[in-house]
Design an enzyme around this catalytic site. Structure first.
Site, PDB file in Angstrom:
ATOM      1  N   ARG A 185       0.754  -1.336   0.033  1.00 57.35           N
ATOM      2  CA  ARG A 185      -0.004   0.119  -0.101  1.00 57.35           C
ATOM      3  C   ARG A 185       0.822   1.379  -0.069  1.00 57.35           C
ATOM      4  O   ARG A 185       0.477   2.324  -0.778  1.00 57.35           O
ATOM      5  CB  ARG A 185      -1.083   0.104   1.046  1.00 57.35           C
ATOM      6  CG  ARG A 185      -0.584   0.188   2.268  1.00 57.35           C
ATOM      7  CD  ARG A 185      -1.319  -0.550   3.495  1.00 57.35           C
ATOM      8  NE  ARG A 185      -1.216  -2.129   3.526  1.00 57.35           N
ATOM      9  CZ  ARG A 185      -1.824  -2.928   3.408  1.00 57.35           C
ATOM     10  NH1 ARG A 185      -3.234  -2.771   3.505  1.00 57.35           N
ATOM     11  NH2 ARG A 185      -1.507  -4.188   3.321  1.00 57.35           N
ATOM     12  N   THR A 186       2.070   1.335   0.517  1.00 55.86           N
ATOM     13  CA  THR A 186       2.656   2.711   0.729  1.00 55.86           C
ATOM     14  C   THR A 186       3.084   2.715  -0.575  1.00 55.86           C
ATOM     15  O   THR A 186       3.162   3.954  -0.996  1.00 55.86           O
ATOM     16  CB  THR A 186       4.013   2.226   1.847  1.00 55.86           C
ATOM     17  OG1 THR A 186       3.227   2.011   2.977  1.00 55.86           O
ATOM     18  CG2 THR A 186       4.645   3.785   2.016  1.00 55.86           C
ATOM     19  N   HIS A 207       8.080   6.193  10.359  1.00 51.66           N
ATOM     20  CA  HIS A 207       7.084   5.984   9.066  1.00 51.66           C
ATOM     21  C   HIS A 207       6.137   7.046   9.038  1.00 51.66           C
ATOM     22  O   HIS A 207       5.131   6.987   9.217  1.00 51.66           O
ATOM     23  CB  HIS A 207       6.482   4.714   9.313  1.00 51.66           C
ATOM     24  CG  HIS A 207       5.810   4.175   7.903  1.00 51.66           C
ATOM     25  ND1 HIS A 207       5.557   4.990   6.814  1.00 51.66           N
ATOM     26  CD2 HIS A 207       4.987   2.879   7.689  1.00 51.66           C
ATOM     27  CE1 HIS A 207       4.899   4.534   5.879  1.00 51.66           C
ATOM     28  NE2 HIS A 207       4.735   3.292   6.340  1.00 51.66           N
ATOM     29  N   ARG A 211      12.288   3.661   1.233  1.00 51.76           N
ATOM     30  CA  ARG A 211      11.973   2.603   2.426  1.00 51.76           C
ATOM     31  C   ARG A 211      13.334   1.897   2.464  1.00 51.76           C
ATOM     32  O   ARG A 211      13.681   1.258   1.464  1.00 51.76           O
ATOM     33  CB  ARG A 211      10.874   1.786   2.017  1.00 51.76           C
ATOM     34  CG  ARG A 211      10.541   0.797   3.144  1.00 51.76           C
ATOM     35  CD  ARG A 211       9.322  -0.123   2.862  1.00 51.76           C
ATOM     36  NE  ARG A 211       8.215   0.860   3.615  1.00 51.76           N
ATOM     37  CZ  ARG A 211       6.973   0.382   3.932  1.00 51.76           C
ATOM     38  NH1 ARG A 211       6.621  -0.943   3.684  1.00 51.76           N
ATOM     39  NH2 ARG A 211       6.118   1.073   4.362  1.00 51.76           N
ATOM     40  N   LYS A 255      24.313  -6.509  -6.401  1.00 54.56           N
ATOM     41  CA  LYS A 255      25.792  -6.435  -6.911  1.00 54.56           C
ATOM     42  C   LYS A 255      26.594  -5.975  -5.947  1.00 54.56           C
ATOM     43  O   LYS A 255      27.920  -6.060  -6.234  1.00 54.56           O
ATOM     44  CB  LYS A 255      25.829  -6.276  -8.318  1.00 54.56           C
ATOM     45  CG  LYS A 255      24.955  -6.444  -9.166  1.00 54.56           C
ATOM     46  CD  LYS A 255      25.201  -6.131 -10.517  1.00 54.56           C
ATOM     47  CE  LYS A 255      24.218  -6.401 -11.748  1.00 54.56           C
ATOM     48  NZ  LYS A 255      24.081  -5.610 -12.747  1.00 54.56           N
TER      49      LYS A 255
END
Ligand code: NCD
Length: 318
Positions: free
Chosen positions: A58-59, A136, A108, A86
């Site tokens: 959802r975010t 958040h 995030r 990598k």
């Protein structure tokens, strides 16, 4: 303007007036989002890059929709497939992206503090979409807007935040925001899921749901974050549901008009009973998702205004 931030890294940095300014603007975006024509040109010409180093449904969707409705060019980096795998460091990735001149970077990351670090290395506005167990901010803001619209105010409310508080950046950002707006916040959950420095927040802590929910206006449930647990925090999911899962019996201790919230994703039958989650008279869980898009539009709009103002005052470096 009452919103002076360059980045949105945490609720910690916001003044109460800035929170109110952002929520007032978000209310206008709620109205826009309910119309057929949802498009504006607020971010026209600007580039928004979403970098999600942790899974999100959802975010990420919400930030993407928000950017597109405001007219930005939005790009989602597939971090699983990126050079991080990598061995490139977070900072190298950030500098590479920075060279492409993004204007808004939504990040995030599983490590607390990683987004703050990144913000120091780039010259665009950075929005924290969740960093480890730290903050958040857009979740706390969308929760605040949901509460304000349901209760008609965002002060002097009794709010219980329940469950896995220790692993939750949602709980942390909410605690800070709700405290700044002068609400009484209680934490309810087993001692094993309470952070050790909880004393610092000046909140009441309850181990018993019935006591903890007594006379509250808002019940905010949290997901049991098993991916962040490395040992025996709870005896079993069944036992946890029995003691801490929100069902009609436990909810009956809250005020008759108490609302039920959950940031998602939900574990039905673990921290919340499915019937309560779906009860349109009590649950505002879908409203939270709706408010999420509006709050992210407001946040990006305000940051973009500050970014443009800052650039207008500075000679362009060649
Ligand atoms: C939360 C998160 O990722 O911090 N989810 C969300 O953003 N809606 C909460 C969670 O994962 O439990």
């Amino acid at each position: 303007m009452a919103f002076r931030q360059k980045h949105l890294l945490g609720i910690e940095h916001l003044r109460p007036e800035e929170i109110t300014t952002l929520l007032d603007l978000a209310d206008q975006y709620v109205d826009l989002n309910r119309q057929d024509m949802k498009h504006t040109d607020t971010l026209h010409g600007l580039t928004q890059i979403n970098m999600f180093f942790e899974n999100s449904t959802r975010t990420q969707a919400s930030f993407e929709i928000a950017g597109k409705r405001l007219g930005a060019d939005v790009m989602n980096m597939a971090m699983q497939a990126s050079s991080i795998k990598k061995g490139e460091t977070l900072i190298d990735t950030a500098l590479t992206l920075n060279a492409m001149h993004p204007d808004l970077l939504v990040v995030r990351h599983p490590h607390s503090g990683a987004v703050d670090l990144l913000a120091q290395k780039v010259n665009c506005a950075v929005l924290n979409a969740g960093d480890g167990k730290h903050e958040h901010p857009t979740q706390a803001l969308l929760d605040a807007l949901t509460i304000r619209r349901a209760k008609g105010r965002l002060h002097r409310l009794n709010i219980a935040i329940c469950g896995d508080v220790s692993h939750s950046r949602v709980a942390r950002s909410n605690l800070i925001l709700l405290g700044k707006m002068e609400n009484r916040v209680r934490l309810v959950g087993p001692a094993t899921l309470m952070p050790s420095q909880i004393g610092e927040f000046g909140v009441e802590v309850y181990e018993d749901m019935e006591e903890g929910l007594k006379d509250v206006d808002v019940v905010m449930m949290l997901r049991l974050q098993r991916e962040r647990m490395d040992g025996g925090f709870i005896p079993s999911e069944r036992e946890y549901y029995h003691r801490y899962g929100l069902d009609a019996d436990k909810l009956s201790f809250a005020k008759d008009d108490a609302i039920v919230m959950h940031p998602g994703p939900m574990n039905r039958g673990v921290e919340i009973d499915g019937d309560i989650a779906d009860d349109i008279n009590r649950s505002v869980i879908q409203d939270q998702v709706e408010m999420g898009v509006a709050v992210r539009m407001a946040a990006m709009d305000l940051l973009a205004r500050n970014l443009r103002a800052e650039r207008a005052n500075k000679p362009v470096e060649v």
